[in-house]
Design an enzyme around this catalytic site. Structure first.
Site, short mmCIF file in Angstrom:
data_model
loop_
_atom_site.label_atom_id
_atom_site.label_comp_id
_atom_site.label_asym_id
_atom_site.label_seq_id
_atom_site.Cartn_x
_atom_site.Cartn_y
_atom_site.Cartn_z
N GLU A 131 0.83 -1.21 0.00
CA GLU A 131 0.00 0.00 0.00
C GLU A 131 0.86 1.26 0.00
O GLU A 131 0.59 2.23 -0.73
CB GLU A 131 -0.91 -0.02 1.23
CG GLU A 131 -1.91 1.10 1.33
CD GLU A 131 -2.98 1.05 0.25
OE1 GLU A 131 -2.64 1.26 -0.93
OE2 GLU A 131 -4.16 0.83 0.60
N THR A 184 -4.96 7.94 -6.15
CA THR A 184 -4.96 8.13 -4.69
C THR A 184 -3.80 9.01 -4.25
O THR A 184 -3.97 9.90 -3.40
CB THR A 184 -4.87 6.76 -3.99
OG1 THR A 184 -6.03 6.00 -4.35
CG2 THR A 184 -4.83 6.90 -2.48
N1 HSE Z 1 -7.91 6.97 3.51
C1 HSE Z 1 -7.35 6.94 2.19
C2 HSE Z 1 -7.58 8.27 1.52
C3 HSE Z 1 -7.97 5.85 1.38
O1 HSE Z 1 -8.69 8.77 1.61
O2 HSE Z 1 -6.65 8.78 0.90
C4 HSE Z 1 -7.44 5.76 -0.02
O3 HSE Z 1 -7.91 4.60 -0.61
#
Ligand code: HSE
Length: 310
Positions: A131, A184
């Site tokens: 991740e 992301t």
């Molecule tokens: N908590 C993370 C974000 C999840 O919102 O960036 C990303 O999948």
């Protein structure tokens, strides 16, 4: 050559409104499938990736290989390795934890091949290496629910402290994935660079605490009121075309709260019956259609099991 096993690692919806990086849940589908067998060559070989042309078969470049290597090291395997086949059965950049699902699939597969000696916490730790490589941060709100199933709270990632929360029996999850992509790592930069007021922080503290209480009390009205985010949703909403329309449509259709799933563009909403969940999904899909976006839905109860050999 050992027997080849198959692991299914589920997609996840994270943040759940106010819980940026600390709340997540596992979905029944979609998810990734990882096939694996023991190899006489040390290390990790990715034999094939199907379902995603852009992903590398270099084990140091693909999160499935990074997490598998972390599991090999944690178990202390010498003189043997693994061969992996990654079947991507979910979209990349969708807000459904694609990198987490692949990472978890790799770590769970290694653990299953070598005697299941790792705990679920260990598997989360190994998967977080994948991740971190994908998103730039070892946030556990996709990895942990993919491993544990259910709804989880991540109190801390270092040291890792994951708490399983109760899931009310009537709760249904509605995910609608509009066919556009959000990276992301980019969406996280927007948040990292932001400064917040104490009032904004206080709103989220209240909502996270209320959300956890709502799950313990199976109080879905309180749960719905708690799906509110003053920190991240306002910044990321522009990344999801038509988000304001879609959220309003979901709430008017009777959804128990609606927010962005992870870093988007998928939207997550909740319901207390299958019929309402379908109705809400249709309202959200119609909202995206008004913004010229096709979409698809995943509707159902929370996945209570998490990643497993299938
Ligand atoms: N908590 C993370 C974000 C999840 O919102 O960036 C990303 O999948």
């Amino acid at each position: 050559m050992s027997e080849r096993i198959k692991v299914f690692a589920p997609a996840t919806a994270s943040n759940l409104g106010p819980g940026f990086d600390v709340l997540g849940l596992a979905l029944k589908r979609p998810g990734d499938l990882v096939e694996a067998e023991i190899s006489t060559s040390p290390g990790v070989e990715i034999v094939e990736v199907t379902g995603a042309d852009s992903l590398s078969t270099d084990p140091e470049e693909n999160v499935v290989g990074i997490a598998a290597a972390a599991a090999i090291e944690r178990i202390g395997i010498q003189g043997q390795g693994v061969r992996l086949w990654l079947h991507k059965q979910m979209p990349l950049g969708s807000g459904l934890g694609s990198s987490a699902a692949s990472s978890v699939g790799g770590a769970v597969a290694v653990n299953a091949l070598f005697g299941n000696v790792l705990s679920k916490h260990d598997i989360v730790t190994c998967s977080l290496q994948g991740e971190a490589a994908a998103s730039g941060t070892a946030h556990a709100d996709n990895v942990a629910p993919s491993v544990f199933g259910g709804i989880v709270l991540i109190r801390s990632t270092d040291p890792l402290d994951v708490i399983a929360l109760p899931v009310p029996a009537a709760l249904r999850v509605v995910i609608v994935h509009p066919h556009t992509e959000v990276l992301t790592a980019e969406a996280r930069k927007l948040v990292a660079e932001r400064r917040y007021t104490i009032n904004q922080a206080v709103q989220n503290l209240g909502n996270v605490a209320a959300l956890v209480t709502a799950l313990h009390q199976a109080d879905l009205a309180l749960f719905a009121r708690s799906i509110s985010d003053a920190l991240v949703e306002p910044i990321r909403a522009p990344l999801v075309p038509g988000y304001a329309t879609v959220k309003q449509a979901a709430l008017e259709a009777g959804a128990l709260g609606c927010s962005i799933s992870g870093s988007g563009p998928s939207v997550v909403a909740f319901a207390d019956s299958d019929a309402l969940a379908d109705h809400v999904a249709t309202a959200i899909e119609s909202g995206f259609a008004r913004h010229s976006l096709t979409s698809n839905r995943y509707v159902g109860p929370v996945n209570g099991v998490g990643a497993q050999v299938v």
